[in-house]
Design a protein around this motif. Structure first.
Motif, short mmCIF file in Angstrom:
data_model
loop_
_atom_site.label_atom_id
_atom_site.label_comp_id
_atom_site.label_asym_id
_atom_site.label_seq_id
_atom_site.Cartn_x
_atom_site.Cartn_y
_atom_site.Cartn_z
N ASN A 27 -4.95 -2.43 -2.13
CA ASN A 27 -3.95 -1.51 -1.97
C ASN A 27 -2.57 -2.05 -2.78
OD1 ASN A 27 -5.30 0.04 -0.13
ND2 ASN A 27 -4.31 -0.42 1.68
N SER A 33 -0.54 6.95 1.92
CA SER A 33 -1.76 7.16 2.64
C SER A 33 -1.44 8.60 3.33
CB SER A 33 -1.89 6.14 3.75
OG SER A 33 -3.06 6.72 4.58
N GLN A 77 -9.75 8.19 -10.17
CA GLN A 77 -10.11 8.51 -8.78
C GLN A 77 -11.58 8.16 -8.20
OE1 GLN A 77 -8.70 12.53 -8.44
NE2 GLN A 77 -7.00 11.87 -7.12
N ALA A 101 -12.82 9.91 1.75
CA ALA A 101 -11.65 9.29 1.35
C ALA A 101 -11.57 9.37 -0.10
CB ALA A 101 -11.36 7.84 1.94
N TYR A 103 -9.38 8.06 -3.17
CA TYR A 103 -8.56 6.86 -3.63
C TYR A 103 -8.25 7.28 -5.24
CZ TYR A 103 -10.45 4.88 0.42
OH TYR A 103 -10.85 4.44 1.72
N ILE A 110 -5.04 0.37 -5.66
CA ILE A 110 -5.09 1.92 -5.04
C ILE A 110 -3.68 2.27 -4.71
CG2 ILE A 110 -5.95 3.16 -3.08
CD1 ILE A 110 -8.37 1.31 -2.92
N GLU A 112 -2.77 5.66 -3.98
CA GLU A 112 -3.01 6.70 -2.83
C GLU A 112 -4.31 6.81 -2.34
OE1 GLU A 112 -1.33 10.71 -3.43
OE2 GLU A 112 -3.35 11.39 -3.42
N GLU A 113 -4.44 7.14 -1.31
CA GLU A 113 -5.67 7.35 -0.48
C GLU A 113 -5.32 8.50 0.47
OE1 GLU A 113 -6.21 3.90 2.33
OE2 GLU A 113 -4.79 4.36 3.61
#
Length: 117
Positions: A27, A33, A77, A101, A103, A110, A112-113
């Motif tokens: 992350n 998120s 992604q 999910a 990502y 990462i 953005e999730e």
């Protein structure tokens, strides 16, 4: 590390049951998120906020089983499919659910999730 390598290493940690380790390693500090719900945790910004959301989830649910499939790649992604068997501690309700999910990766982290359920 390119996106495919990041996705494969991240997902391998998830499959081994090391969700916390996967988040700590991959992350980004400024991760966003996004949950498919309303409320205070619908959007969390920053690693500390995402960790707090995860801590809340684990504190309030008993996890019986999680199955992880993927990663499924698309450019920068990747998606992961989860099937979960959990019990909500407050109500004692046991439920099975499926979640996707998505990502987004930048520079091996990462950023953005986004969850779909």
């Amino acid at each position: 590390m390119n996106t495919k390598e990041t996705a494969e290493a991240f997902t391998a940690l998830l499959k081994s049951g090391d969700h916390e380790g996967a988040a700590k390693k991959f992350n980004a500090e400024d991760i966003v998120s996004l949950e498919a719900m309303k409320g205070p945790m619908a959007e969390c910004r920053g690693r500390a906020a995402v960790e707090a959301k995860s801590d809340w989830f684990y504190a309030n649910h008993t996890i019986h089983e999680v199955t992880t499939e993927g990663p499924f790649m698309n450019g920068e992604q990747f998606a992961v499919r989860f099937q979960m068997d959990i019990t909500t501690k407050a109500t004692g309700e046991r439920m099975k659910s499926a979640e996707i999910a998505l990502y987004t990766v930048k520079h091996g982290k990462i950023i953005e999730e986004r969850f779909f359920y």
